[in-house]
Design a protein around this motif. Structure first.
Motif, PDB file in Angstrom:
ATOM      1  N   GLU A 109      66.612  63.414  84.817  1.00  0.00           N
ATOM      2  CA  GLU A 109      66.441  64.296  85.499  1.00  0.00           C
ATOM      3  C   GLU A 109      67.888  65.299  86.257  1.00  0.00           C
ATOM      4  OE1 GLU A 109      63.655  65.410  85.412  1.00  0.00           O
ATOM      5  OE2 GLU A 109      62.167  64.122  84.868  1.00  0.00           O
ATOM      6  N   TYR A 110      68.123  65.214  85.278  1.00  0.00           N
ATOM      7  CA  TYR A 110      70.128  65.495  85.854  1.00  0.00           C
ATOM      8  C   TYR A 110      69.981  67.525  86.551  1.00  0.00           C
ATOM      9  CZ  TYR A 110      74.639  66.534  85.939  1.00  0.00           C
ATOM     10  OH  TYR A 110      76.160  66.548  86.781  1.00  0.00           O
ATOM     11  N   GLN A 111      68.973  67.929  85.759  1.00  0.00           N
ATOM     12  CA  GLN A 111      69.195  69.376  86.071  1.00  0.00           C
ATOM     13  C   GLN A 111      68.755  69.662  87.818  1.00  0.00           C
ATOM     14  OE1 GLN A 111      66.758  67.722  84.646  1.00  0.00           O
ATOM     15  NE2 GLN A 111      64.161  68.065  85.472  1.00  0.00           N
ATOM     16  N   ASP A 112      68.279  68.217  88.624  1.00  0.00           N
ATOM     17  CA  ASP A 112      67.501  68.008  89.930  1.00  0.00           C
ATOM     18  C   ASP A 112      68.200  67.334  90.786  1.00  0.00           C
ATOM     19  OD1 ASP A 112      64.951  69.345  89.770  1.00  0.00           O
ATOM     20  OD2 ASP A 112      63.814  67.587  89.227  1.00  0.00           O
ATOM     21  N   THR A 113      70.336  67.983  90.289  1.00  0.00           N
ATOM     22  CA  THR A 113      71.024  67.220  90.704  1.00  0.00           C
ATOM     23  C   THR A 113      71.286  67.744  92.200  1.00  0.00           C
ATOM     24  OG1 THR A 113      72.158  67.228  89.365  1.00  0.00           O
ATOM     25  CG2 THR A 113      71.406  65.157  89.411  1.00  0.00           C
ATOM     26  N   ASN A 114      72.272  67.303  93.358  1.00  0.00           N
ATOM     27  CA  ASN A 114      72.793  68.167  94.070  1.00  0.00           C
ATOM     28  C   ASN A 114      74.493  68.188  93.818  1.00  0.00           C
ATOM     29  OD1 ASN A 114      73.626  65.881  95.163  1.00  0.00           O
ATOM     30  ND2 ASN A 114      71.776  66.388  96.412  1.00  0.00           N
ATOM     31  N   THR A 115      75.240  68.269  94.298  1.00  0.00           N
ATOM     32  CA  THR A 115      76.904  68.863  94.459  1.00  0.00           C
ATOM     33  C   THR A 115      77.027  67.737  94.616  1.00  0.00           C
ATOM     34  OG1 THR A 115      76.941  70.841  95.448  1.00  0.00           O
ATOM     35  CG2 THR A 115      79.133  69.378  95.587  1.00  0.00           C
ATOM     36  N   ILE A 116      76.546  66.225  95.728  1.00  0.00           N
ATOM     37  CA  ILE A 116      77.464  65.210  96.392  1.00  0.00           C
ATOM     38  C   ILE A 116      77.081  64.174  95.484  1.00  0.00           C
ATOM     39  CG2 ILE A 116      75.302  64.227  97.432  1.00  0.00           C
ATOM     40  CD1 ILE A 116      77.230  63.701  99.460  1.00  0.00           C
ATOM     41  N   GLN A 117      75.817  64.588  94.626  1.00  0.00           N
ATOM     42  CA  GLN A 117      75.872  63.258  93.860  1.00  0.00           C
ATOM     43  C   GLN A 117      76.125  64.040  92.369  1.00  0.00           C
ATOM     44  OE1 GLN A 117      71.651  64.404  93.307  1.00  0.00           O
ATOM     45  NE2 GLN A 117      70.582  63.280  94.485  1.00  0.00           N
ATOM     46  N   GLU A 118      76.409  64.958  91.978  1.00  0.00           N
ATOM     47  CA  GLU A 118      77.911  65.355  90.936  1.00  0.00           C
ATOM     48  C   GLU A 118      78.993  64.556  91.287  1.00  0.00           C
ATOM     49  OE1 GLU A 118      78.583  69.338  88.490  1.00  0.00           O
ATOM     50  OE2 GLU A 118      79.803  69.378  90.443  1.00  0.00           O
ATOM     51  N   ARG A 119      79.674  64.669  92.669  1.00  0.00           N
ATOM     52  CA  ARG A 119      81.326  64.335  92.307  1.00  0.00           C
ATOM     53  C   ARG A 119      80.987  62.883  93.054  1.00  0.00           C
ATOM     54  NH1 ARG A 119      83.090  67.248  98.246  1.00  0.00           N
ATOM     55  NH2 ARG A 119      84.335  66.058  98.382  1.00  0.00           N
ATOM     56  N   ILE A 120      80.073  62.134  93.082  1.00  0.00           N
ATOM     57  CA  ILE A 120      79.951  60.268  93.297  1.00  0.00           C
ATOM     58  C   ILE A 120      80.560  60.223  91.198  1.00  0.00           C
ATOM     59  CG2 ILE A 120      78.031  58.574  93.244  1.00  0.00           C
ATOM     60  CD1 ILE A 120      77.958  60.383  95.657  1.00  0.00           C
ATOM     61  N   LEU A 121      79.113  60.692  90.052  1.00  0.00           N
ATOM     62  CA  LEU A 121      79.107  60.128  89.238  1.00  0.00           C
ATOM     63  C   LEU A 121      80.130  60.827  88.543  1.00  0.00           C
ATOM     64  CD1 LEU A 121      75.232  62.061  88.049  1.00  0.00           C
ATOM     65  CD2 LEU A 121      76.271  59.348  87.876  1.00  0.00           C
ATOM     66  N   LEU A 122      81.147  61.990  89.077  1.00  0.00           N
ATOM     67  CA  LEU A 122      82.828  62.101  88.363  1.00  0.00           C
ATOM     68  C   LEU A 122      83.324  61.425  88.664  1.00  0.00           C
ATOM     69  CD1 LEU A 122      82.540  65.525  88.487  1.00  0.00           C
ATOM     70  CD2 LEU A 122      82.078  64.319  86.164  1.00  0.00           C
ATOM     71  N   LEU A 123      83.194  60.300  90.149  1.00  0.00           N
ATOM     72  CA  LEU A 123      84.401  60.075  90.532  1.00  0.00           C
ATOM     73  C   LEU A 123      83.884  58.468  89.800  1.00  0.00           C
ATOM     74  CD1 LEU A 123      84.212  60.235  94.586  1.00  0.00           C
ATOM     75  CD2 LEU A 123      85.748  60.262  93.091  1.00  0.00           C
ATOM     76  N   LEU A 124      82.885  57.829  90.143  1.00  0.00           N
ATOM     77  CA  LEU A 124      82.829  56.771  89.412  1.00  0.00           C
ATOM     78  C   LEU A 124      82.219  56.179  87.190  1.00  0.00           C
ATOM     79  CD1 LEU A 124      79.055  55.533  90.817  1.00  0.00           C
ATOM     80  CD2 LEU A 124      81.672  54.681  90.984  1.00  0.00           C
TER      81      LEU A 124
END
Length: 985
Positions: free
Chosen positions: A252-267
């Motif tokens: 359900e990536y269409q329902d992610t927000n900015t902070i979630q994207e940043r966390i994923l890219l960091l990990l």
């Protein structure tokens, strides 16, 4: 799982996994085997998204040799996480792979971020035993501190003027502090802004963060905010997680927000093994901070076409006519601005199959006279009865009505009408909790017990609260009417003298509001809702579960307002807070009723759901209402100011004037695509303009082009059964088996019906000892044992006590504090110098079994060579081996379960099992048990038997456990229950 075991398992599982993947279509197979680097999977409705995710995980484990604990899998809801867990565990069991669920990072963003904060808590602002707020807790917390925010410069620009009232201001404040968290805005940048509104937002957020820190609390949005701070502020922690988590998947990536994207890219780091799955056409959660740009711009995050894209467009769910309708619905919108596209171009295709050559999308319409909604209600009932008469409908649960909101008066009226006509309606979020008979009677009983209730209305002249009408007419009056009935005479004889006592209360009682609640359960007016027969009815014991929820609300109120007993000095204030604030705000804001996660469409009931609730679900027949709806904006002036001022991490993406149209199309696309065999668009026809017209201009052409349902041969259709999820439940020895074996009735109330116990005293002494010993172990496992000092241990102890006592509101006398500290120091002095034997501490372990998931928490694992030893700490003196034989036997069974879990998880042999008594002063603190495989097998078999009884709701007992009864909240209820005991086998 170690490398050798992993390779061995991989070899045996590979062929089986390959065979099972032949069920995948070419696009699904392409997504399954695309494992390295960034991958975007656009999965249309009914395209086998969950199947593809599960098979991709199995492929990584069985054919790419990836350890399950190296995977991070993010879902959108807890229910989706449980379903995915069940399906993954079933598939891995099929191919012979054992894995520890607790080591696999699988869950929602919030649950995974919370786990990170708990695992690395010493690197965060959070102290031990922090309090986690849900949304109501958070708003109530803001409400209780609203004066502090009102005192901030220009705060009214954020939360509105004082005239709006404290609760409304707290609602506005809630929205904006959450936006700062979800968008990961920089408070320092906001504070330096030229605009007073933005500076005021920064001040409000900063003060809110200070209050959270003072109370050692964390809110739902803050979970992710704190996790981002952890990852960005501590490179060593980030490096450790990147090393461990090598493959990331997000649903359900269409329902992610900015902070979630940043966390994923960091990990994800430089490996970029990040696979995101979703459908941009089903992005529904902008109001919670989600941004559709995350999925649309995902390929652009990676250079040179590095991101592989796969589109799943074959729909395995719906009849082609239904697919045609929602394809046309999306095609009617322009999705670009001439330069940028705001939707991935796609055309959903039906599966290859023989479908009935007839329309399966129809309209249901009725035009009412001015005197009411009778025609509309009658038409809906006629449609439902025709479905039944067709002979094709097996159960009402095959029908789902979807609405923009189920709290709308027209929707609630329709639900009431259908129930009155014998069609049960399941609508857990319709805000009907406070309308239910059992809740109104319970509130009425509490009002009766406090005759001074009438005085709470006189605290300010001219004040009138609408909720008082509800209390008077729908709660108090029905309760007093019941008291006049002969069968309720015992209740009247109990309640009347108690009410008189409360009016002239002169000294503290030994009970509070929740104590009175449990007393009331003994009387037939309430106990009739709690029988096993009532709980096993069509509505899954809705009344009993609602009463369980009410018990939790009362205990929450008492916690928030420091009420442990009724005190004459504060009683009137407590009553005012309970009725004029707490229950009033809950009733106005709405509270959901019980939902069974394993059965989203209860048998025997038509479902009334919001479109948001229906996301990810499917129903044979969908009736989509709310066709009077029109697009509406979801942003205000401050939103625009933040975007135009460049305070957000990215520039604006979708054109402001188009956003509401895009969101409108996505919402109803999601609704239409839930239908499998029949889609019905339903409208209570009304002429007019704007909001008065039904269907609105946005649906008019589509609606009237569809045939009337009267022209559809319902008998020629086949309606599939509602999909069964069969979620595996989790069971642990101490939280489930021991409770059930001690008293099955306690288990039924406190575990199954989820009542909140009030006499369950916090084990402050033991928890304090455990937490401080855990601090020692964590330091040792980090290789820093040389830094441990007596002063350091005392510091940990002091901090743990401060946080625990503050949270539990229970305090130890100085002598008890000193005794607890001595437990810890004795342990340190005994074990100092032998730390090399410790392998793990505070280990959460799980084992996936055929019917359930077995869980346990081991205090300490140590050992030498290939064997390990298990230690469970007891913060007491060593017991008498003869007198306490029964208790020791129970502890031994618990250790045997732990041994079984450890061996299954690690492949290592458990050589010995120990109880370690930290209170033992002079002698040997250990009680040691040999590990006997045959005995352990019998213990696990016994565990299986108990779980089977629980799953079959067999709560019969041979006798009441009299010792437990003495201090049990349920004693009044059980004293009046007609017990039927099960004979001993």
């Amino acid at each position: 799982m170690d490398g050798t075991q992993q390779r061995r398992t991989t070899a045996s599982a590979s062929a089986s996994a390959s065979t099972l993947r032949t069920r995948a279509n070419p696009q699904q197979l392409e997504a399954i085997v695309a494992t390295d680097g960034p991958v975007l999977i656009i999965a249309g409705p009914g395209s086998g998204k969950t199947f593809t995710l599960v098979e991709r995980i199995v492929y990584l484990i069985t054919e790419r040799g990836v350890a399950p604990e190296s995977l991070l899998v993010v879902t959108f809801t807890d229910k989706a996480a449980r379903e995915l867990t069940t399906r993954i565990s079933n598939r891995l069991t099929e191919v012979g792979v054992a894995f520890n669920l607790n080591e696999m990072y699988l869950g929602t963003f919030h649950s995974i971020c919370l786990r990170l904060l708990e695992d690395y808590q010493e690197f965060t602002r959070l102290k031990r035993s922090f309090t986690l707020f849900d949304q109501f807790d958070q708003q109530y917390f803001l409400y209780q501190h609203i004066k502090e925010f009102r005192g901030l410069l220009d705060a009214e620009l954020v939360m509105g003027e004082d005239q709006k009232g404290r609760w409304k201001q707290s609602e506005h404040l809630l929205k904006w502090v959450n936006k700062v968290s979800e968008e990961a805005l920089d408070p320092a940048v906001l504070m330096a802004a030229p605009e007073p509104e933005v500076r005021a937002l920064a001040a409000c957020f900063t003060r809110y963060q200070e209050l959270l820190a003072e109370h050692n609390s964390l809110d739902f949005s803050g979970i992710q905010y704190e996790a981002l701070q952890l990852l960005e502020g501590h490179p060593d922690v980030l490096a450790t997680l990147r090393e461990k988590l090598t493959y990331l998947m997000v649903d359900e990536y269409q329902d992610t927000n900015t902070i979630q994207e940043r966390i994923l890219l960091l990990l994800a780091g430089e490996r970029s093994n990040l696979c995101v799955v979703g459908d941009d056409d089903q992005g529904l959660y902008r109001f919670r901070g989600a941004t559709i740009r995350n999925i649309l711009e995902f390929p652009d995050l990676f250079a040179g076409g590095q991101c592989k894209q796969v589109r799943l467009t074959v729909n395995y769910r719906s009849h082609p006519d239904i697919i045609r309708v929602y394809n046309e619905w999306m095609a009617a919108q322009i999705w670009d601005d001439g330069g940028r596209a705001f939707r991935f171009a796609k055309q959903i295709m039906p599966r290859e199959a023989d479908f009935p050559d007839m329309p399966t999308a129809a309209r249901l319409a009725a035009r009412d006279e001015q005197d009411g909604a009778s025609n509309w209600h009658a038409e809906v009932l006629t449609f439902l009865n025709s479905l039944k008469a067709s002979g094709q409908l097996a159960d009402w649960n095959q029908v789902a009505f979807l609405f923009r909101s189920v709290k709308n008066d027209r929707v609630v009226d329709l639900a009431r009408f259908l129930e009155g006509q014998g069609v049960p309606v399941f609508s857990p979020r319709s805000n009907m909790f406070f309308e239910r008979e059992e809740i109104r009677l319970m509130i009425g009983a509490l009002i009766f017990l406090f005759p001074q209730f009438s005085k709470i209305r006189a605290w300010a002249e001219g004040v009138w609260l609408p909720v008082w009408e509800y209390y008077d007419q729908l709660c108090f009056k029905p309760f007093t009417d019941e008291l006049r009935k002969p069968e309720n005479k015992p209740l009247l004889e109990w309640a009347r003298p108690l009410a008189k006592r409360h009016v002239v209360l002169a000294q503290n009682t030994d009970y509070s509001f929740s104590g009175l609640f449990y007393q009331l359960l003994q009387f037939p007016l309430f106990s009739r809702f709690l029988t096993e027969e009532a709980v096993q009815g069509v509505d899954k014991g809705r009344a009993a579960r609602n009463l369980g929820t009410f018990s939790k609300l009362l205990t929450k109120f008492e916690y928030l307002h420091y009420v442990s007993v009724l005190n004459p000095e504060f009683l009137q204030k407590n009553l005012r807070d309970l009725f004029n604030q707490f229950l009033r705000f809950l009733s106005e804001g709405g509270i959901g009723e019980y939902e069974d996660e394993a059965e989203y469409a209860p048998k025997g009931c038509v479902s009334f759901l919001t479109i948001h609730q229906s996301k990810g679900l499917e129903f044979p027949i969908v009736v989509c209402g709310s066709l009077e709806a029109v697009p509406r904006k979801q942003y205000g002036d401050l939103d625009i100011l933040l975007e135009d001022g460049g305070y957000l991490s990215k520039e604006r993406f979708e054109p402001l004037e188009q956003m509401k149209h895009f969101d409108f199309r996505r919402l109803f696309y999601t609704a239409f695509s839930r239908a499998q065999n029949l889609l019905v668009l339903a409208a209570q026809e009304r002429d007019g303009r704007g909001l008065g017209k039904s269907p609105s201009k946005y649906f008019e052409r589509l609606f009237y082009e569809l045939p009337s349902w009267h022209d559809v041969d319902l008998a020629a259709l086949t309606f599939e059964a509602v999909r069964q999820i069969n979620l595996k439940r989790e069971y642990s020895f101490t939280s489930h088996i021991t409770v059930f074996e001690n008293c099955a009735e306690q288990y039924r109330f406190f575990k199954e019906l989820e009542f909140a116990p009030i006499r369950e005293s916090p084990m402050l002494f033991g928890t304090l000892v455990h937490q401080t010993i855990e601090d020692i172990h964590k330091t040792v496992l980090r290789g820093e044992e040389g830094t441990i000092t007596l002063e350091g241990i005392k510091g940990w102890f002091s901090t743990n006590y401060a946080m625990l006592s503050k949270k539990e509101r229970v305090y130890l006398a100085p002598s008890s504090q000193q005794a607890a500290l001595q437990h810890v120091l004795r342990y340190y002095e005994r074990e100092n110098g032998h730390w090399d034997r410790i392998k793990e501490a505070e280990v959460e372990i799980s084992l996936v079994k055929d019917q359930y998931i077995l869980k346990g928490s081991v205090d300490l694992i140590r050992g030498e060579g290939d064997t390990v030893e298990i230690i469970d700490f007891k913060s007491e003196k060593k017991p008498d081996m003869e007198k306490d034989r029964g208790r020791l036997e129970q502890y031994r069974h618990q250790l045997e379960v732990y041994a079984h879990l450890v061996e299954q998880r690690t492949g290592q042999k458990v050589s010995r099992m120990h109880l370690y008594y930290t209170g033992e002063d002079g002698g040997n603190p250990y009680v040691t048990f040999k590990k006997d495989d045959k005995v352990i097998d019998r213990t696990i078999a016994r565990f299986d038997d108990v779980v089977e009884r629980i799953e079959h709701q067999d709560y019969q007992m041979a006798a009441r456990p009299t010792k437990l009864c003495l201090s049990c909240d349920l004693r009044p209820y059980c004293d009046n229950k007609n017990w039927i005991f099960k004979k001993n086998d």
